[in-house]
Design a protein around this motif. Structure first.
Motif, PDB file in Angstrom:
ATOM      1  N   ARG A  19       0.830  -1.206   0.000  1.00 49.40           N
ATOM      2  CA  ARG A  19       0.000   0.000   0.000  1.00 49.40           C
ATOM      3  C   ARG A  19       0.864   1.256   0.000  1.00 49.40           C
ATOM      4  O   ARG A  19       0.553   2.239  -0.679  1.00 49.40           O
ATOM      5  CB  ARG A  19      -0.948   0.002   1.200  1.00 49.40           C
ATOM      6  N   ILE A  20       1.967   1.218   0.743  1.00 48.71           N
ATOM      7  CA  ILE A  20       2.888   2.360   0.766  1.00 48.71           C
ATOM      8  C   ILE A  20       3.453   2.594  -0.632  1.00 48.71           C
ATOM      9  O   ILE A  20       3.533   3.727  -1.098  1.00 48.71           O
ATOM     10  CB  ILE A  20       4.013   2.138   1.795  1.00 48.71           C
ATOM     11  N   SER A  21       3.833   1.525  -1.306  1.00 51.56           N
ATOM     12  CA  SER A  21       4.377   1.658  -2.665  1.00 51.56           C
ATOM     13  C   SER A  21       3.348   2.262  -3.612  1.00 51.56           C
ATOM     14  O   SER A  21       3.683   3.131  -4.428  1.00 51.56           O
ATOM     15  CB  SER A  21       4.822   0.292  -3.192  1.00 51.56           C
ATOM     16  N   ASN A  22       2.111   1.817  -3.509  1.00 53.23           N
ATOM     17  CA  ASN A  22       1.046   2.352  -4.366  1.00 53.23           C
ATOM     18  C   ASN A  22       0.811   3.837  -4.089  1.00 53.23           C
ATOM     19  O   ASN A  22       0.603   4.624  -5.022  1.00 53.23           O
ATOM     20  CB  ASN A  22      -0.241   1.569  -4.175  1.00 53.23           C
ATOM     21  N   ILE A  23       0.834   4.221  -2.831  1.00 54.83           N
ATOM     22  CA  ILE A  23       0.637   5.631  -2.483  1.00 54.83           C
ATOM     23  C   ILE A  23       1.795   6.471  -3.017  1.00 54.83           C
ATOM     24  O   ILE A  23       1.590   7.571  -3.520  1.00 54.83           O
ATOM     25  CB  ILE A  23       0.473   5.807  -0.959  1.00 54.83           C
ATOM     26  N   ARG A  24       3.017   5.947  -2.918  1.00 58.64           N
ATOM     27  CA  ARG A  24       4.180   6.671  -3.459  1.00 58.64           C
ATOM     28  C   ARG A  24       4.012   6.936  -4.951  1.00 58.64           C
ATOM     29  O   ARG A  24       4.297   8.029  -5.434  1.00 58.64           O
ATOM     30  CB  ARG A  24       5.458   5.869  -3.253  1.00 58.64           C
ATOM     31  N   ILE A  25       3.561   5.919  -5.676  1.00 61.25           N
ATOM     32  CA  ILE A  25       3.364   6.066  -7.119  1.00 61.25           C
ATOM     33  C   ILE A  25       2.295   7.117  -7.410  1.00 61.25           C
ATOM     34  O   ILE A  25       2.484   8.002  -8.241  1.00 61.25           O
ATOM     35  CB  ILE A  25       2.996   4.709  -7.760  1.00 61.25           C
ATOM     36  N   LYS A  26       1.166   7.033  -6.691  1.00 66.04           N
ATOM     37  CA  LYS A  26       0.095   8.013  -6.881  1.00 66.04           C
ATOM     38  C   LYS A  26       0.574   9.419  -6.537  1.00 66.04           C
ATOM     39  O   LYS A  26       0.256  10.382  -7.238  1.00 66.04           O
ATOM     40  CB  LYS A  26      -1.107   7.660  -6.002  1.00 66.04           C
ATOM     41  N   LEU A  27       1.347   9.529  -5.456  1.00 65.75           N
ATOM     42  CA  LEU A  27       1.845  10.827  -5.033  1.00 65.75           C
ATOM     43  C   LEU A  27       2.799  11.400  -6.073  1.00 65.75           C
ATOM     44  O   LEU A  27       2.708  12.580  -6.436  1.00 65.75           O
ATOM     45  CB  LEU A  27       2.548  10.702  -3.681  1.00 65.75           C
ATOM     46  N   ASN A  29       2.902  10.721  -9.274  1.00 60.72           N
ATOM     47  CA  ASN A  29       2.113  11.098 -10.452  1.00 60.72           C
ATOM     48  C   ASN A  29       1.328  12.388 -10.218  1.00 60.72           C
ATOM     49  O   ASN A  29       1.227  13.227 -11.106  1.00 60.72           O
ATOM     50  CB  ASN A  29       1.167   9.973 -10.857  1.00 60.72           C
ATOM     51  N   ALA A  30       0.783  12.544  -9.023  1.00 53.82           N
ATOM     52  CA  ALA A  30       0.015  13.748  -8.714  1.00 53.82           C
ATOM     53  C   ALA A  30       0.914  14.983  -8.732  1.00 53.82           C
ATOM     54  O   ALA A  30       0.517  16.033  -9.235  1.00 53.82           O
ATOM     55  CB  ALA A  30      -0.665  13.612  -7.354  1.00 53.82           C
ATOM     56  N   VAL A  31       2.124  14.852  -8.208  1.00 54.47           N
ATOM     57  CA  VAL A  31       3.042  15.989  -8.183  1.00 54.47           C
ATOM     58  C   VAL A  31       3.515  16.309  -9.594  1.00 54.47           C
ATOM     59  O   VAL A  31       3.570  17.474 -10.002  1.00 54.47           O
ATOM     60  CB  VAL A  31       4.246  15.701  -7.253  1.00 54.47           C
ATOM     61  N   VAL A  32       3.849  15.290 -10.372  1.00 54.09           N
ATOM     62  CA  VAL A  32       4.327  15.515 -11.740  1.00 54.09           C
ATOM     63  C   VAL A  32       3.241  16.126 -12.613  1.00 54.09           C
ATOM     64  O   VAL A  32       3.507  17.016 -13.414  1.00 54.09           O
ATOM     65  CB  VAL A  32       4.824  14.181 -12.352  1.00 54.09           C
ATOM     66  N   ASN A  33       2.015  15.664 -12.456  1.00 50.98           N
ATOM     67  CA  ASN A  33       0.919  16.121 -13.314  1.00 50.98           C
ATOM     68  C   ASN A  33       0.205  17.358 -12.792  1.00 50.98           C
ATOM     69  O   ASN A  33      -0.715  17.847 -13.437  1.00 50.98           O
ATOM     70  CB  ASN A  33      -0.096  15.001 -13.499  1.00 50.98           C
ATOM     71  N   SER A  34       0.608  17.857 -11.633  1.00 51.19           N
ATOM     72  CA  SER A  34      -0.108  19.005 -11.062  1.00 51.19           C
ATOM     73  C   SER A  34       0.208  20.283 -11.827  1.00 51.19           C
ATOM     74  O   SER A  34       1.288  20.459 -12.375  1.00 51.19           O
ATOM     75  CB  SER A  34       0.254  19.181  -9.586  1.00 51.19           C
ATOM     76  N   ASN A  35      -0.766  21.142 -11.839  1.00 52.43           N
ATOM     77  CA  ASN A  35      -0.578  22.454 -12.456  1.00 52.43           C
ATOM     78  C   ASN A  35      -0.906  23.541 -11.434  1.00 52.43           C
ATOM     79  O   ASN A  35      -1.465  24.569 -11.751  1.00 52.43           O
ATOM     80  CB  ASN A  35      -1.429  22.599 -13.725  1.00 52.43           C
ATOM     81  N   ASN A  36      -0.565  23.251 -10.193  1.00 52.71           N
ATOM     82  CA  ASN A  36      -0.737  24.176  -9.073  1.00 52.71           C
ATOM     83  C   ASN A  36      -2.182  24.557  -8.802  1.00 52.71           C
ATOM     84  O   ASN A  36      -2.455  25.619  -8.253  1.00 52.71           O
ATOM     85  CB  ASN A  36       0.118  25.442  -9.269  1.00 52.71           C
ATOM     86  N   GLY A  37      -3.114  23.709  -9.175  1.00 55.66           N
ATOM     87  CA  GLY A  37      -4.517  23.954  -8.876  1.00 55.66           C
ATOM     88  C   GLY A  37      -4.847  23.527  -7.457  1.00 55.66           C
ATOM     89  O   GLY A  37      -4.139  22.749  -6.829  1.00 55.66           O
ATOM     90  N   LYS A  38      -5.946  24.059  -6.938  1.00 56.68           N
ATOM     91  CA  LYS A  38      -6.362  23.712  -5.576  1.00 56.68           C
ATOM     92  C   LYS A  38      -6.698  22.232  -5.463  1.00 56.68           C
ATOM     93  O   LYS A  38      -6.405  21.596  -4.463  1.00 56.68           O
ATOM     94  CB  LYS A  38      -7.567  24.557  -5.158  1.00 56.68           C
ATOM     95  N   LYS A  41      -3.537  20.249  -5.198  1.00 59.57           N
ATOM     96  CA  LYS A  41      -2.906  20.452  -3.896  1.00 59.57           C
ATOM     97  C   LYS A  41      -3.604  19.618  -2.828  1.00 59.57           C
ATOM     98  O   LYS A  41      -2.948  18.996  -1.992  1.00 59.57           O
ATOM     99  CB  LYS A  41      -2.937  21.931  -3.522  1.00 59.57           C
ATOM    100  N   LYS A  42      -4.932  19.587  -2.874  1.00 61.60           N
ATOM    101  CA  LYS A  42      -5.686  18.789  -1.908  1.00 61.60           C
ATOM    102  C   LYS A  42      -5.395  17.302  -2.086  1.00 61.60           C
ATOM    103  O   LYS A  42      -5.272  16.571  -1.112  1.00 61.60           O
ATOM    104  CB  LYS A  42      -7.188  19.052  -2.039  1.00 61.60           C
ATOM    105  N   LEU A  43      -5.271  16.860  -3.322  1.00 58.98           N
ATOM    106  CA  LEU A  43      -4.961  15.458  -3.604  1.00 58.98           C
ATOM    107  C   LEU A  43      -3.584  15.105  -3.053  1.00 58.98           C
ATOM    108  O   LEU A  43      -3.417  14.072  -2.403  1.00 58.98           O
ATOM    109  CB  LEU A  43      -5.008  15.173  -5.108  1.00 58.98           C
ATOM    110  N   VAL A  44      -2.605  15.955  -3.272  1.00 56.82           N
ATOM    111  CA  VAL A  44      -1.251  15.720  -2.775  1.00 56.82           C
ATOM    112  C   VAL A  44      -1.252  15.673  -1.246  1.00 56.82           C
ATOM    113  O   VAL A  44      -0.639  14.796  -0.642  1.00 56.82           O
ATOM    114  CB  VAL A  44      -0.267  16.784  -3.310  1.00 56.82           C
ATOM    115  N   GLU A  45      -1.953  16.607  -0.625  1.00 52.72           N
ATOM    116  CA  GLU A  45      -2.027  16.622   0.841  1.00 52.72           C
ATOM    117  C   GLU A  45      -2.690  15.355   1.374  1.00 52.72           C
ATOM    118  O   GLU A  45      -2.243  14.786   2.371  1.00 52.72           O
ATOM    119  CB  GLU A  45      -2.791  17.859   1.317  1.00 52.72           C
ATOM    120  N   LYS A  46      -3.743  14.901   0.696  1.00 49.45           N
ATOM    121  CA  LYS A  46      -4.431  13.676   1.104  1.00 49.45           C
ATOM    122  C   LYS A  46      -3.501  12.470   0.973  1.00 49.45           C
ATOM    123  O   LYS A  46      -3.428  11.623   1.869  1.00 49.45           O
ATOM    124  CB  LYS A  46      -5.674  13.465   0.237  1.00 49.45           C
ATOM    125  N   LEU A  47      -2.767  12.405  -0.124  1.00 50.79           N
ATOM    126  CA  LEU A  47      -1.845  11.288  -0.332  1.00 50.79           C
ATOM    127  C   LEU A  47      -0.702  11.302   0.679  1.00 50.79           C
ATOM    128  O   LEU A  47      -0.275  10.251   1.153  1.00 50.79           O
ATOM    129  CB  LEU A  47      -1.296  11.311  -1.760  1.00 50.79           C
TER     130      LEU A  47
END
Length: 64
Positions: A19-27, A29-38, A41-47
């Motif tokens: 589960r930790i590995s899966n969260i790392r991957i999602k995190l 991807n979320a950081v790489v694909n983010s465009n500084n939208g709210k 940011k909420k998704l990254v904080e949740k992850l």
């Protein structure tokens, strides 16, 4: 009985590790694909919160 408990603890630790590995991957991807939208940011904080919780669980599982 002790062997069964040991196997259960090892399996649980492996599951949490996955589960930790899966969260790392999602995190990542979320950081790489983010465009500084709210929303991003909420998704990254949740992850990050999920990651911290899983690490805490992983560290609390003691195999004896």
């Amino acid at each position: 009985m002790r062997l069964k408990k040991l196997k259960t603890q090892i399996a649980l630790k492996k599951e949490v590790s996955d589960r930790i590995s899966n969260i790392r991957i999602k995190l990542f991807n979320a950081v790489v694909n983010s465009n500084n939208g709210k929303k991003d940011k909420k998704l990254v904080e949740k992850l990050i919160a999920e990651y911290k919780n899983e690490v805490l669980i992983y560290e609390s599982i003691q195999i004896k």
